[in-house]
Motif scaffolding. Sequence first.
Motif, short mmCIF file in Angstrom:
data_model
loop_
_atom_site.label_atom_id
_atom_site.label_comp_id
_atom_site.label_asym_id
_atom_site.label_seq_id
_atom_site.Cartn_x
_atom_site.Cartn_y
_atom_site.Cartn_z
N LYS A 121 5.02 -8.50 -13.86
CA LYS A 121 3.76 -8.01 -13.83
C LYS A 121 3.49 -7.17 -12.74
CE LYS A 121 1.12 -10.88 -17.32
NZ LYS A 121 2.10 -12.07 -17.31
N LEU A 122 2.98 -5.82 -12.97
CA LEU A 122 2.72 -4.86 -12.04
C LEU A 122 1.12 -4.60 -12.02
CD1 LEU A 122 3.50 -2.55 -9.77
CD2 LEU A 122 3.99 -0.94 -11.58
N LYS A 123 0.39 -4.84 -10.92
CA LYS A 123 -0.77 -4.48 -10.94
C LYS A 123 -1.36 -3.26 -9.99
CE LYS A 123 -5.22 -6.82 -9.75
NZ LYS A 123 -5.78 -8.13 -9.42
N VAL A 124 -1.73 -2.40 -10.57
CA VAL A 124 -1.78 -1.06 -9.79
C VAL A 124 -3.20 -0.96 -9.34
CG1 VAL A 124 -1.68 1.56 -9.62
CG2 VAL A 124 0.06 0.17 -11.05
N ILE A 125 -3.79 -0.75 -8.23
CA ILE A 125 -5.01 -0.95 -7.82
C ILE A 125 -5.55 0.27 -7.14
CG2 ILE A 125 -6.72 -2.50 -6.31
CD1 ILE A 125 -4.25 -4.55 -6.30
N ARG A 150 0.86 -1.35 0.13
CA ARG A 150 0.19 0.14 0.09
C ARG A 150 1.00 1.32 0.09
NH1 ARG A 150 -5.83 0.39 2.68
NH2 ARG A 150 -6.08 -0.60 0.74
N ILE A 151 0.45 2.09 -0.85
CA ILE A 151 1.21 3.42 -0.96
C ILE A 151 0.31 4.57 -0.15
CG2 ILE A 151 2.01 5.53 -2.34
CD1 ILE A 151 2.38 3.53 -4.61
N LYS A 186 -13.64 2.64 -9.82
CA LYS A 186 -14.32 2.16 -8.58
C LYS A 186 -13.40 1.42 -7.79
CE LYS A 186 -18.28 3.80 -10.43
NZ LYS A 186 -18.11 5.43 -10.78
N ALA A 187 -13.78 1.29 -6.55
CA ALA A 187 -12.97 0.47 -5.47
C ALA A 187 -12.77 -0.80 -6.14
CB ALA A 187 -13.71 0.50 -4.06
N GLY A 188 -11.25 -1.15 -6.20
CA GLY A 188 -11.02 -2.55 -6.63
C GLY A 188 -10.71 -2.43 -7.93
N ASP A 189 -10.88 -1.54 -8.78
CA ASP A 189 -10.45 -1.39 -10.11
C ASP A 189 -8.85 -1.32 -10.36
OD1 ASP A 189 -12.58 -1.40 -11.57
OD2 ASP A 189 -13.28 0.77 -11.63
N PHE A 190 -8.41 -1.81 -11.26
CA PHE A 190 -7.16 -2.06 -11.35
C PHE A 190 -6.61 -2.05 -13.07
CE2 PHE A 190 -8.54 -6.22 -12.16
CZ PHE A 190 -7.69 -6.72 -13.10
N THR A 191 -5.32 -1.69 -13.11
CA THR A 191 -4.47 -1.73 -14.61
C THR A 191 -3.11 -2.62 -14.05
OG1 THR A 191 -5.20 0.62 -15.18
CG2 THR A 191 -3.32 -0.46 -16.30
N MET A 192 -3.05 -3.41 -15.01
CA MET A 192 -1.85 -4.49 -15.00
C MET A 192 -0.92 -4.10 -16.11
SD MET A 192 -1.59 -8.44 -14.66
CE MET A 192 -2.42 -8.45 -13.06
N PHE A 193 0.35 -4.02 -15.95
CA PHE A 193 1.60 -3.60 -16.83
C PHE A 193 2.09 -4.69 -16.77
CE2 PHE A 193 0.14 0.25 -14.77
CZ PHE A 193 -0.12 1.24 -15.92
N GLU A 194 2.88 -5.03 -18.00
CA GLU A 194 3.80 -6.09 -17.95
C GLU A 194 5.30 -5.37 -18.52
OE1 GLU A 194 5.60 -9.82 -20.69
OE2 GLU A 194 3.39 -9.69 -20.30
N TYR A 231 -0.64 -1.82 -4.64
CA TYR A 231 0.29 -2.54 -6.02
C TYR A 231 0.56 -3.98 -5.60
CZ TYR A 231 4.92 -1.16 -4.39
OH TYR A 231 6.16 -0.90 -3.52
N VAL A 232 0.50 -4.92 -6.72
CA VAL A 232 1.19 -6.07 -6.64
C VAL A 232 2.20 -6.22 -7.67
CG1 VAL A 232 0.70 -8.67 -6.55
CG2 VAL A 232 -1.04 -6.80 -5.55
N ILE A 233 3.45 -6.93 -7.26
CA ILE A 233 4.41 -7.55 -8.47
C ILE A 233 3.95 -8.94 -8.35
CG2 ILE A 233 6.77 -7.68 -8.85
CD1 ILE A 233 6.90 -4.88 -7.47
N SER A 234 4.08 -9.27 -9.67
CA SER A 234 4.08 -10.86 -9.83
C SER A 234 4.87 -11.40 -10.81
CB SER A 234 2.52 -11.41 -10.15
OG SER A 234 2.19 -10.75 -11.11
#
Length: 193
Positions: A20-24, A4-5, A154-162, A189-192
């Motif tokens: 992958k970087l998921k920004v939520i 969390r930021i 909205k709450a929980g929306d995200f964009t995922m980058f590779e 954010y989540v890194i996978s």
Amino acid sequence: MTTRISPRSGTAFILKKGQKLKVIDPEGEQVSDIYCFNANDKKEYLSSGRSLDYNESVEFKKGAALYSNRSNVMLEIVEDTVESHDFLLTPCSVDTFKHFYPNEEPVPGCHGNLASAFSGYGIPEEDINTTFNIFMNVDISSAGKISVLPPTSKAGDFTMFEAKMDLIVGLTACSAGESNNFTYKPIDYVISD
């Protein structure tokens, strides 16, 4: 693992090629600025102009590529629940606040927060250019007038980058009132692999 930021702050981290970087947006209506450098050559960095040119669009959604100043793909959007982002406007700064919000106490803004985060990687403040503003809702009228509207996320929306190369990534929870419908919330954010 989700990181969390905090509101009105930022961070920087390494993102390896293929990760992958998921920004939520955990609460909704919160912008996040992203900027990056080639981890192996910091003279290569994210370019708004190249990205707008090569995508032939001011709209970025799934399948769009974000290019460097050397015309190499740095990031690709691989999933996107919002499909409303901005790549025209510069990150907010102390000067932004003095210009647009003269009655408010200026804060470092995304530019200052990115500068602080990137300093740990030896990147000077003046090397930070136009950020990709995730979830930012910018309208351009037929007369060319730019308007910043509340985000549609909205709450929980995200964009995922590779990542298409090894990157040093800076990421914020935006500080500018108008960009976030005058509320300040966190970004996750989540890194996978």
